[in-house]
Structure formats: structure tokens, C-alpha cells
Scaffold this motif. Structure first.
Motif, PDB file in Angstrom:
ATOM      1  N   MET A 194       0.828  -1.207   0.000  1.00 41.21           N
ATOM      2  CA  MET A 194       0.000   0.000   0.000  1.00 41.21           C
ATOM      3  C   MET A 194       0.866   1.262   0.000  1.00 41.21           C
ATOM      4  O   MET A 194       0.606   2.211  -0.752  1.00 41.21           O
ATOM      5  N   ILE A 195       1.900   1.287   0.834  1.00 44.17           N
ATOM      6  CA  ILE A 195       2.777   2.462   0.875  1.00 44.17           C
ATOM      7  C   ILE A 195       3.562   2.568  -0.427  1.00 44.17           C
ATOM      8  O   ILE A 195       3.744   3.668  -0.976  1.00 44.17           O
ATOM      9  N   ALA A 196       4.041   1.430  -0.944  1.00 43.40           N
ATOM     10  CA  ALA A 196       4.790   1.451  -2.206  1.00 43.40           C
ATOM     11  C   ALA A 196       3.942   2.023  -3.327  1.00 43.40           C
ATOM     12  O   ALA A 196       4.412   2.857  -4.124  1.00 43.40           O
ATOM     13  N   LYS A 197       2.701   1.606  -3.382  1.00 44.82           N
ATOM     14  CA  LYS A 197       1.838   2.010  -4.499  1.00 44.82           C
ATOM     15  C   LYS A 197       1.263   3.405  -4.318  1.00 44.82           C
ATOM     16  O   LYS A 197       1.298   4.237  -5.228  1.00 44.82           O
ATOM     17  N   GLN A 198       0.720   3.688  -3.136  1.00 46.77           N
ATOM     18  CA  GLN A 198      -0.022   4.932  -2.932  1.00 46.77           C
ATOM     19  C   GLN A 198       0.875   6.119  -2.582  1.00 46.77           C
ATOM     20  O   GLN A 198       0.544   7.257  -2.893  1.00 46.77           O
ATOM     21  N   VAL A 199       2.005   5.855  -1.914  1.00 48.45           N
ATOM     22  CA  VAL A 199       2.873   6.952  -1.469  1.00 48.45           C
ATOM     23  C   VAL A 199       4.090   7.086  -2.378  1.00 48.45           C
ATOM     24  O   VAL A 199       4.428   8.191  -2.818  1.00 48.45           O
ATOM     25  N   SER A 203       5.002   0.258  -8.746  1.00 48.60           N
ATOM     26  CA  SER A 203       4.088  -0.820  -9.110  1.00 48.60           C
ATOM     27  C   SER A 203       4.379  -2.025  -8.226  1.00 48.60           C
ATOM     28  O   SER A 203       5.536  -2.290  -7.896  1.00 48.60           O
ATOM     29  N   VAL A 204       3.333  -2.764  -7.859  1.00 48.84           N
ATOM     30  CA  VAL A 204       3.482  -3.803  -6.842  1.00 48.84           C
ATOM     31  C   VAL A 204       2.961  -5.148  -7.349  1.00 48.84           C
ATOM     32  O   VAL A 204       1.835  -5.245  -7.858  1.00 48.84           O
ATOM     33  N   ILE A 205       3.802  -6.163  -7.197  1.00 50.45           N
ATOM     34  CA  ILE A 205       3.391  -7.555  -7.416  1.00 50.45           C
ATOM     35  C   ILE A 205       3.376  -8.233  -6.058  1.00 50.45           C
ATOM     36  O   ILE A 205       4.390  -8.252  -5.358  1.00 50.45           O
ATOM     37  N   GLY A 206       2.249  -8.759  -5.670  1.00 49.63           N
ATOM     38  CA  GLY A 206       2.142  -9.493  -4.416  1.00 49.63           C
ATOM     39  C   GLY A 206       2.289 -10.985  -4.653  1.00 49.63           C
ATOM     40  O   GLY A 206       1.814 -11.513  -5.666  1.00 49.63           O
ATOM     41  N   VAL A 207       2.952 -11.642  -3.733  1.00 53.25           N
ATOM     42  CA  VAL A 207       3.091 -13.098  -3.771  1.00 53.25           C
ATOM     43  C   VAL A 207       2.664 -13.635  -2.417  1.00 53.25           C
ATOM     44  O   VAL A 207       3.105 -13.135  -1.375  1.00 53.25           O
ATOM     45  N   HIS A 221      -8.171  -5.488  -4.086  1.00 52.36           N
ATOM     46  CA  HIS A 221      -6.814  -5.389  -3.558  1.00 52.36           C
ATOM     47  C   HIS A 221      -5.991  -4.369  -4.327  1.00 52.36           C
ATOM     48  O   HIS A 221      -4.777  -4.277  -4.144  1.00 52.36           O
ATOM     49  N   GLN A 222      -6.642  -3.599  -5.167  1.00 55.57           N
ATOM     50  CA  GLN A 222      -5.911  -2.672  -6.020  1.00 55.57           C
ATOM     51  C   GLN A 222      -5.225  -1.552  -5.238  1.00 55.57           C
ATOM     52  O   GLN A 222      -4.318  -0.909  -5.749  1.00 55.57           O
ATOM     53  N   GLU A 223      -5.653  -1.305  -4.005  1.00 59.65           N
ATOM     54  CA  GLU A 223      -5.014  -0.252  -3.230  1.00 59.65           C
ATOM     55  C   GLU A 223      -3.616  -0.657  -2.769  1.00 59.65           C
ATOM     56  O   GLU A 223      -2.814   0.216  -2.420  1.00 59.65           O
ATOM     57  N   TYR A 224      -3.324  -1.950  -2.724  1.00 60.52           N
ATOM     58  CA  TYR A 224      -2.017  -2.373  -2.235  1.00 60.52           C
ATOM     59  C   TYR A 224      -1.291  -3.352  -3.145  1.00 60.52           C
ATOM     60  O   TYR A 224      -0.161  -3.746  -2.850  1.00 60.52           O
ATOM     61  N   CYS A 225      -1.903  -3.715  -4.259  1.00 60.64           N
ATOM     62  CA  CYS A 225      -1.237  -4.674  -5.143  1.00 60.64           C
ATOM     63  C   CYS A 225      -1.830  -4.575  -6.540  1.00 60.64           C
ATOM     64  O   CYS A 225      -3.045  -4.599  -6.705  1.00 60.64           O
ATOM     65  N   ILE A 339      -3.223   6.215   2.636  1.00 60.44           N
ATOM     66  CA  ILE A 339      -3.413   4.771   2.717  1.00 60.44           C
ATOM     67  C   ILE A 339      -4.571   4.474   3.676  1.00 60.44           C
ATOM     68  O   ILE A 339      -4.860   5.263   4.575  1.00 60.44           O
ATOM     69  N   LYS A 340      -5.218   3.354   3.444  1.00 63.50           N
ATOM     70  CA  LYS A 340      -6.276   2.882   4.339  1.00 63.50           C
ATOM     71  C   LYS A 340      -6.036   1.404   4.608  1.00 63.50           C
ATOM     72  O   LYS A 340      -6.441   0.547   3.829  1.00 63.50           O
ATOM     73  N   PRO A 341      -5.342   1.073   5.704  1.00 64.89           N
ATOM     74  CA  PRO A 341      -5.030  -0.328   6.001  1.00 64.89           C
ATOM     75  C   PRO A 341      -6.278  -1.200   6.058  1.00 64.89           C
ATOM     76  O   PRO A 341      -7.356  -0.754   6.471  1.00 64.89           O
ATOM     77  N   ARG A 342      -6.113  -2.447   5.659  1.00 62.46           N
ATOM     78  CA  ARG A 342      -7.204  -3.427   5.720  1.00 62.46           C
ATOM     79  C   ARG A 342      -7.139  -4.113   7.085  1.00 62.46           C
ATOM     80  O   ARG A 342      -6.174  -4.821   7.376  1.00 62.46           O
ATOM     81  N   ILE A 343      -8.123  -3.875   7.909  1.00 56.69           N
ATOM     82  CA  ILE A 343      -8.106  -4.449   9.248  1.00 56.69           C
ATOM     83  C   ILE A 343      -9.326  -5.329   9.481  1.00 56.69           C
ATOM     84  O   ILE A 343     -10.377  -5.143   8.871  1.00 56.69           O
ATOM     85  N   THR A 344      -9.149  -6.285  10.380  1.00 52.41           N
ATOM     86  CA  THR A 344     -10.250  -7.074  10.929  1.00 52.41           C
ATOM     87  C   THR A 344     -10.333  -6.760  12.405  1.00 52.41           C
ATOM     88  O   THR A 344      -9.361  -6.946  13.139  1.00 52.41           O
ATOM     89  N   ARG A 345     -11.470  -6.256  12.841  1.00 54.79           N
ATOM     90  CA  ARG A 345     -11.652  -5.853  14.236  1.00 54.79           C
ATOM     91  C   ARG A 345     -12.075  -7.068  15.069  1.00 54.79           C
ATOM     92  O   ARG A 345     -13.007  -7.780  14.692  1.00 54.79           O
ATOM     93  N   ILE A 346     -11.404  -7.267  16.188  1.00 57.55           N
ATOM     94  CA  ILE A 346     -11.739  -8.387  17.060  1.00 57.55           C
ATOM     95  C   ILE A 346     -11.809  -7.895  18.501  1.00 57.55           C
ATOM     96  O   ILE A 346     -11.342  -6.811  18.827  1.00 57.55           O
TER      97      ILE A 346
END
Length: 371
Positions: A194-199, A203-207, A221-225, A339-346
Motif C-alpha cells: 500500500m505504501i509502495a503504491k499509494q505513497v 508498481s506492486v506484485i504481491g506473492v 486489492h488494487q489499493e495495495y497490489c 493509505i487505508k489499512p485493511r483491518i479485521t476488528r476483534i
């Protein structure tokens, strides 16, 4: 001093062993000594390293009644200095360092022999109230709690986000460069992308694991990859050759099919699986950077052909985490909407189950405990 309860809920490892053994317990709230404050924890992230801190124990960690967690945000509710009441702080793994030893002067505070760490010398943030030395806190702007951004997102900046930012700086990226993020669907990984792409405008390839990647195809997932690839089943033979061909095609696609066919300018490995650290020289083009941010359990060795390192001018470095400043920079990225991190609230009581799921590589993005 503000009134606080005498007891609190906490996630405790009663006795460390080879496996996770976390339970929710009621424990006392520790009174602050001079130089300490009591923080009411509002949010705390879950990091994969918390699982490593909770087994063993590793040298320096308590065997009994261990409390993990090191990505907390909260405000002061008890202090000997009344002017501190109500102030908002972050709690990170690296609480403090001396500032004057040879490592601190070389910007390596994580090697400082006088450092204090959460949750090593200081019990962690998987509890409702944390009693912490003032010197081990990161001041945060109080306005982040009442802005338009969900406050839970800021917990991602303290460890995972700062590690992502420092790793990308070590990768020496320029706008338009291609960076591969191994473990790209994880906590540090998705923030790195996300930081690489948005800031940084790279270009980002995720594995990541094939089962994770297949689940992400239908998600945004386009915001981070830009492109996600399933990790190869093996780093040998036809499986590796097929994966490497897809990787090269992805790099060319992101460059608009201009220039020589080549691998990425950098690879950042955020995975905790040792298999992710194989053949890293083939992920990058000549002059490329290899940045290792994940730490697989056990004594593992990276193997790189010496001829590749020398003749191709490759750069290899490691990064444990970012500094207080980098954490605050990521806080600002979140506050300004870059950036807007993807979180799961628990909930706090869900930590033992979710920690095991993280160890089993079943989580995506960042888990954040909302008290």
C-alpha cells in the motif's frame, strides 16, 4: 489521579511451552511508580511476532504469566504528573534505547544493549490497562481519535506500518519501479504494498499462498497490489520455472512492455515461512535490492550465488522494524487518506483463537483488538 478499576481483563500465557497457550484472565491493575503512567488501551494490533514471544521462552522473556502485544494506542488515566492525564500515546516493541551507544548513533536502536521492549521487559498490550515507563511511549496527536478516519486503523502504523516503510526505504525505490512483496496479503505485506503504491508511486506484485490469493481475486486489492501471484509449490523444476515466467510477464506488463524484459527492481520478503526466502536473486533485476523483513522460526540460512551478488550488483539487507519517526509518518499517511489499512476488528477475548489462525497463515491484512 483518575479513578481506575483494581482489576482488568488480560490475555495471559500462564506458562510458556512449545505451543501457544493463551487464556483470558482477570489480573490486577499495576500502580504506577514515579516515571510511569497507566494507559487505558483503546486499540492494539496483533503481530505475528507476538506468537514467537509467547512460546519458549526466548531469552529475556518471562516463562510464567506472560502478556504479549506491542502495538497499543491509549490515553493516560493515572500518573504522578497531572499534566500527563488524558494524553494519547502509542506503545511499540522498541520502547526506548539509550541514544548514545554506537548502535543508536548508527540508527540501529534495535541493537542497543540498554533498550527496553514491550512485551519483553514490559508486559504487553493484550490487556485493558498498561503500566508503562513514560520514556517508552510514543506521543500521538489526540485529534486522530475525533477525525474522519477510524481510530483503529492507526494501530497498524506502530509496528507493521513502520516496518513496511523502513523496508521500502531500504529497497531504494523510484516512482515507476516494480517491487515484489512476498507475503503480500499479510499484515506487514499489505502495508508494504500500500505504501509502495499509494505513497511512493511504485508498481506492486504481491506473492502469497495460493489459497490466500484465490480468495483475494474477488476482493478489491488494487489499493495495495497491482498483480497477485500464488507462491510456487516448490522452488525447483517445472513449478519454479512456471512461476518465474509469470513473474517476468507481470513485471513487463506493469512496465507497459517497454524496455528489456527483466525482473523487479526490488523484493521485500515479509513472510514468516522459510520457503519464501528461496532463490531471491531471481526475483530482482541487475542492481536490484533484496530486503528481508520476515523472520521464520529457527536457525535458517539464506543462500545466494556469490556471482549474482558481485556481477549483478545486488543489494541484500534486513530490517527488524521502523523507528518512532517512521511510525508517526505512517500515522500521517493514514490521517491524510493516502493509505487505508485493511483491518479485521476483534475483541480481546478473541486473541487466542485469532493468534492461532495467524500462525496457521489463515489471516489477511491486519488484526486489531478494539477494547
Amino acid at each position: 489521579m483518575s479513578e481506575i478499576p483494581s482489576t482488568q481483563r488480560a490475555i495471559v500465557t500462564p506458562e510458556m511451552g512449545n505451543d501457544l497457550n493463551m487464556t483470558i484472565q482477570t489480573i490486577p491493575v499495576q500502580e504506577p511508580t514515579p516515571g510511569e503512567v497507566v494507559i487505558r488501551i483503546l486499540y492494539t494490533g496483533i503481530c505475528r511476532s507476538d506468537a514467537s514471544f509467547s512460546v519458549g521462552p526466548n531469552p529475556g522473556y518471562p516463562r510464567y504469566n506472560h502478556i504479549a502485544g506491542h502495538e497499543g494506542i491509549g490515553h493516560v488515566v493515572k500518573a504522578h504528573d497531572p499534566s500527563l492525564l488524558g494524553r494519547l500515546y502509542g506503545i511499540r516493541y522498541l520502547g526506548s534505547s539509550c541514544g548514545f551507544c554506537t548502535y543508536c548513533l548508527r540508527d540501529l536502536p534495535t541493537s542497543c544493549p540498554f533498550q527496553l521492549n514491550t512485551p519483553k521487559q514490559i508486559p504487553g498490550t493484550f490487556r485493558e490497562y498498561a503500566t508503562v515507563p513514560i520514556s517508552c511511549l510514543v506521543p500521538l496527536p489526540y485529534g486522530i481519535l475525533c477525525g474522519s478516519v477510524e481510530p483503529a486503523l492507526y494501530a497498524t502504523a506502530l509496528c507493521s506500518g513502520s516496518t513496511a516503510l523502513k523496508s521500502l526505504r531500504a529497497a531504494r525505490l523510484s516512482p515507476g519501479d516494480v517491487v515484489i512483496v512476498v507475503g503480500g496479503a499479510g499484515a506487514i505485506g499489505h502495508l508494504t504494498g500500500m505504501i509502495a503504491k499509494q505513497v511512493l508511486r511504485s508498481s506492486v506484485i504481491g506473492v502469497d499462498l495460493e489459497e490466500k490469493v484465490s480468495g483475494l481475486i474477488t476482493q478489491d486489492h488494487q489499493e495495495y497490489c497491482d498483480i497477485f501471484l500464488g507462491a510456487p509449490e516448490t522452488h525447483e523444476g517445472a513449478a519454479w520455472n512456471r512461476f518465474h515466467s509469470m513473474l517476468l510477464r507481470a513485471c513487463s506488463q506493469l512496465r507497459g512492455d517497454h524496455g528489456a524484459v527483466r525482473a523487479a527492481e526490488a523484493v521485500v520478503v515479509t513472510s514468516s515461512s522459510f520457503s519464501s526466502f528461496q532463490r531471491l536473486d531471481e526475483y530482482v533485476c541487475d542492481g536490484g535490492s533484496i530486503v528481508c523483513a520476515g523472520v521464520p522460526k529457527g536457525l535458517n540460512m539464506i543462500s545466494l550465488p556469490l556471482s549474482s551478488v558481485v556481477e549483478r550488483g545486488l543489494h541484500l539487507t534486513g530490517n527488524l522494524m521502523g523507528s518512532h519517526r517512521e511510525a508517526l509518518e505512517v500515522v500521517e499517511y493514514i490521517r491524510t487518506g493516502q493509505i487505508k489499512p485493511r483491518i479485521t476488528r476483534i475483541a480481546l477475548e478473541d486473541v487466542p483463537e485469532q493468534m492461532q489462525r495467524m500462525v496457521d497463515c489463515q489471516t489477511v491484512g491486519k488484526l486489531v483488538v478494539c477494547m
